[in-house]
Design a protein around this motif. Structure first.
Motif, PDB file in Angstrom:
ATOM      1  N   GLY A  96       7.478  -2.700   6.036  1.00 18.12           N
ATOM      2  CA  GLY A  96       7.054  -3.078   4.697  1.00 18.12           C
ATOM      3  C   GLY A  96       6.678  -4.541   4.605  1.00 18.12           C
ATOM      4  O   GLY A  96       5.679  -4.910   3.970  1.00 18.12           O
ATOM      5  N   ALA A  97       7.455  -5.408   5.259  1.00 12.41           N
ATOM      6  CA  ALA A  97       7.155  -6.838   5.251  1.00 12.41           C
ATOM      7  C   ALA A  97       5.825  -7.118   5.950  1.00 12.41           C
ATOM      8  O   ALA A  97       4.993  -7.891   5.449  1.00 12.41           O
ATOM      9  N   ALA A  98       5.608  -6.477   7.119  1.00 12.86           N
ATOM     10  CA  ALA A  98       4.352  -6.676   7.846  1.00 12.86           C
ATOM     11  C   ALA A  98       3.159  -6.172   7.043  1.00 12.86           C
ATOM     12  O   ALA A  98       2.091  -6.794   7.006  1.00 12.86           O
ATOM     13  N   LEU A  99       3.336  -5.024   6.366  1.00 10.05           N
ATOM     14  CA  LEU A  99       2.264  -4.496   5.524  1.00 10.05           C
ATOM     15  C   LEU A  99       1.977  -5.437   4.362  1.00 10.05           C
ATOM     16  O   LEU A  99       0.816  -5.671   4.012  1.00 10.05           O
ATOM     17  N   GLY A 100       3.041  -6.001   3.775  1.00  9.78           N
ATOM     18  CA  GLY A 100       2.851  -6.940   2.674  1.00  9.78           C
ATOM     19  C   GLY A 100       2.040  -8.149   3.089  1.00  9.78           C
ATOM     20  O   GLY A 100       1.099  -8.558   2.393  1.00  9.78           O
ATOM     21  N   VAL A 101       2.364  -8.731   4.238  1.00  7.33           N
ATOM     22  CA  VAL A 101       1.633  -9.906   4.724  1.00  7.33           C
ATOM     23  C   VAL A 101       0.182  -9.544   5.024  1.00  7.33           C
ATOM     24  O   VAL A 101      -0.745 -10.310   4.715  1.00  7.33           O
ATOM     25  N   ALA A 102      -0.044  -8.362   5.631  1.00  2.00           N
ATOM     26  CA  ALA A 102      -1.415  -7.938   5.934  1.00  2.00           C
ATOM     27  C   ALA A 102      -2.237  -7.773   4.659  1.00  2.00           C
ATOM     28  O   ALA A 102      -3.382  -8.233   4.571  1.00  2.00           O
ATOM     29  N   LEU A 103      -1.655  -7.126   3.648  1.00  2.00           N
ATOM     30  CA  LEU A 103      -2.371  -6.927   2.390  1.00  2.00           C
ATOM     31  C   LEU A 103      -2.649  -8.257   1.688  1.00  2.00           C
ATOM     32  O   LEU A 103      -3.720  -8.459   1.105  1.00  2.00           O
ATOM     33  N   VAL A 104      -1.675  -9.173   1.744  1.00  2.00           N
ATOM     34  CA  VAL A 104      -1.870 -10.493   1.140  1.00  2.00           C
ATOM     35  C   VAL A 104      -3.066 -11.187   1.778  1.00  2.00           C
ATOM     36  O   VAL A 104      -3.916 -11.766   1.085  1.00  2.00           O
ATOM     37  N   THR A 105      -3.133 -11.145   3.105  1.00  2.63           N
ATOM     38  CA  THR A 105      -4.231 -11.803   3.813  1.00  2.63           C
ATOM     39  C   THR A 105      -5.572 -11.209   3.425  1.00  2.63           C
ATOM     40  O   THR A 105      -6.550 -11.932   3.174  1.00  2.63           O
ATOM     41  N   ILE A 106      -5.647  -9.873   3.360  1.00  7.11           N
ATOM     42  CA  ILE A 106      -6.899  -9.213   2.978  1.00  7.11           C
ATOM     43  C   ILE A 106      -7.307  -9.613   1.566  1.00  7.11           C
ATOM     44  O   ILE A 106      -8.478  -9.932   1.300  1.00  7.11           O
ATOM     45  N   VAL A 107      -6.365  -9.599   0.641  1.00  6.90           N
ATOM     46  CA  VAL A 107      -6.666  -9.942  -0.756  1.00  6.90           C
ATOM     47  C   VAL A 107      -7.162 -11.376  -0.869  1.00  6.90           C
ATOM     48  O   VAL A 107      -8.151 -11.663  -1.558  1.00  6.90           O
ATOM     49  N   ILE A 108      -6.495 -12.304  -0.187  1.00  3.42           N
ATOM     50  CA  ILE A 108      -6.884 -13.718  -0.272  1.00  3.42           C
ATOM     51  C   ILE A 108      -8.280 -13.931   0.299  1.00  3.42           C
ATOM     52  O   ILE A 108      -9.113 -14.629  -0.299  1.00  3.42           O
ATOM     53  N   GLN A 109      -8.552 -13.313   1.452  1.00  2.00           N
ATOM     54  CA  GLN A 109      -9.845 -13.543   2.092  1.00  2.00           C
ATOM     55  C   GLN A 109     -10.992 -12.865   1.363  1.00  2.00           C
ATOM     56  O   GLN A 109     -12.140 -13.301   1.481  1.00  2.00           O
ATOM     57  N   SER A 110     -10.700 -11.821   0.614  1.00  5.79           N
ATOM     58  CA  SER A 110     -11.772 -11.121  -0.105  1.00  5.79           C
ATOM     59  C   SER A 110     -11.951 -11.618  -1.540  1.00  5.79           C
ATOM     60  O   SER A 110     -12.909 -11.231  -2.209  1.00  5.79           O
ATOM     61  N   ALA A 111     -11.020 -12.486  -1.999  1.00  6.71           N
ATOM     62  CA  ALA A 111     -11.082 -12.960  -3.385  1.00  6.71           C
ATOM     63  C   ALA A 111     -12.137 -14.051  -3.538  1.00  6.71           C
ATOM     64  O   ALA A 111     -12.457 -14.778  -2.594  1.00  6.71           O
TER      65      ALA A 111
END
Length: 468
Positions: free
Chosen positions: A407-422
């Motif tokens: 869950g922690a690894a998924l959270g970090v991955a999703l955060v990175t995707i959201v930041i880079q696509s924002a």
């Protein structure tokens, strides 16, 4: 002094020693993450290469956890704890003396093997020492480490890097670890079992489960590094991990698998590990996003951003011991429901934060999201250990820890995707906390599946007996 008081004193000493060892691994991991830029400069390499010092550590932890499930009953908790501390200390000393980036990565992997023994053992040793009647309060104390570790690590790492060299981060771990080792030798109770008995190692299961989970975690880590899902660096380990885990599911139908998947037939167990996995995703999203917000929107340095993150850990460290203690008498559902509601509202409040918002408001929301997470995490862990019969504690602990890591690894991955696509920092920051809102809403929906008041729940052994 009565026998109960003597038992309580021994239990408190055991808890303190085990939590010190548990905190050691978390602090070292988070300090090293802060030092990525410093390490890249010191070794004259790229951030992507030096990132393998952290990725290798994480993969080694994940791959070692299933082995710990078997070894704790084979060799005994104290012996395995001493072995884990010794391996971690050796890796820390070697990492502090590393001469090039390759040696650093190799020694961080050795550290990860030690941490992979220690991390699930924290839960196993505490659950066994406390017993079902005290599971909530002891898991609440464990939650203090889980709450403060990820916050104190960046602060300590920033302070050390500001005054000493990067080598000091690893060498300080040697000093603290040596103290933890000496105390463990003196305080931890002698193993009553684990003298070569117990089941034989499920070698096929170990070869499938450990690498399978590690490959999935690698895929998520590569998602964070590449900023996309549809690239071969992500898809290849994800497919390999999926195949290995499916292979384990087929293999686990045998009589004595490494981890019996019939654990998931128990509704309370499945609900507990789901809540902890989603809770880990939501909390690590906050821990990853808040420093970026303070640095990019307010121009703060690493140390100041770390200090402004402290309210998250402070909220959790206040809530978890209190909620854990109450759950031993009241059960998990009511406390966890209240905590999840607070976490949802707090995460929603952070979606409203902008570049001109005074720091006091996101800090206050961070504090309450820590409170809310603590109020559903400690009762959830306590209820899980009240449903597990003693022979299943090691397996349940490993499943809980692996899913929390996932869950922690998924959270970090999703955060990175959201930041880079924002489109901009604030839009990305708000998107991250909408993810946290969604994760906590799902937690809220799953909470009714948790066991009822202590003594009213059917233990997992009953489910195993009924499941063919």
């Amino acid at each position: 002094m009565s026998s109960n008081e003597r038992f309580d004193a021994r239990l408190l000493a055991t808890i303190a020693v085990v939590l010190l060892g548990g905190l050691l691994g978390i602090l070292n991991s988070t300090m090293a993450a802060v030092a990525t830029g410093t390490l890249a400069s010191a070794f004259g390499t790229s951030l992507s290469v030096i990132g393998w010092a952290s990725t290798g550590f994480l993969l080694a932890v994940t791959a070692t956890i299933p082995f710990t499930t078997w070894a704790v009953d084979r060799y005994g908790g104290k012996r395995l704890w001493i072995a884990g501390l010794t391996i971690f200390l050796a890796g820390s000393l070697a990492a502090g003396l590393a001469w090039d980036v390759g040696s650093l990565i190799a020694f961080r992997v050795l550290q990860g093997v030690g941490a992979g023994l220690l991390d699930p053992l924290v839960l196993i040793l505490l659950a066994r020492a406390a017993g079902p009647s005290r599971a909530g309060r002891v898991m609440g104390l464990m939650g203090v480490v889980l709450s403060l570790g990820p916050v104190l690590g960046p602060i300590a790492g920033g302070a050390i890097l500001g005054t000493l060299t990067w080598r000091a981060m690893f060498l300080i771990s040697v000093v603290v670890g040596a103290v933890a080792l000496l105390l463990a030798l003196r305080v931890l109770p002698r193993d009553e079992a684990g003298r070569g008995g117990g089941p034989r190692l499920d070698v096929v299961g170990l070869a499938l489960l450990g690498p399978g989970f590690a490959a999935v975690v690698l895929a998520l880590s590569q998602t964070a590094e590449q900023g996309a899902f549809a690239v071969w660096q992500v898809l290849l380990p994800f497919v390999v991990g999926g195949v290995l885990l499916i292979g384990y599911a087929v293999h686990a139908r045998k009589a004595s698998p490494l981890i019996d998947l019939r654990l998931f037939a128990n509704r309370g167990f499945s609900a507990s590990v789901t809540i902890m996995g989603l809770g880990g995703m939501g909390l690590f999203s906050a821990l990853f996003a808040l420093p970026l917000y303070y640095q990019q929107a307010h121009g703060h340095g690493v140390l100041a951003a770390g200090l402004l993150m402290a309210p998250v850990g402070l909220g959790g460290s206040i809530a978890m011991p209190l909620a854990g203690r109450l759950s031993d008498r009241l059960g998990a559902r009511g406390l966890a429901t209240g905590g999840a509601i607070v976490a949802v509202v707090s995460a929603f409040a952070l979606t409203r934060v902008g570049a001109d918002t005074p720091e006091v408001w996101p800090a206050l929301a961070a504090f309450t999201i820590g409170l809310g997470s603590g109020f559903f995490s400690a009762p959830t862990m306590g209820s899980l250990y009240r449903t597990l019969p003693p022979p299943m504690v090691a397996q349940g602990s490993s499943v809980l820890y692996m899913l929390n890591q996932l869950g922690a690894a998924l959270g970090v991955a999703l955060v990175t995707i959201v930041i880079q696509s924002a489109a901009d920092v604030i839009t990305g920051f708000r998107g991250i906390f909408w993810l946290a809102v969604a994760a906590n809403v799902i937690v809220l929906a799953v909470i009714p599946l948790l066991p009822g008041r202590p003594g009213a729940q059917a233990p997992v052994r009953d489910e195993l007996a009924r499941t063919p």
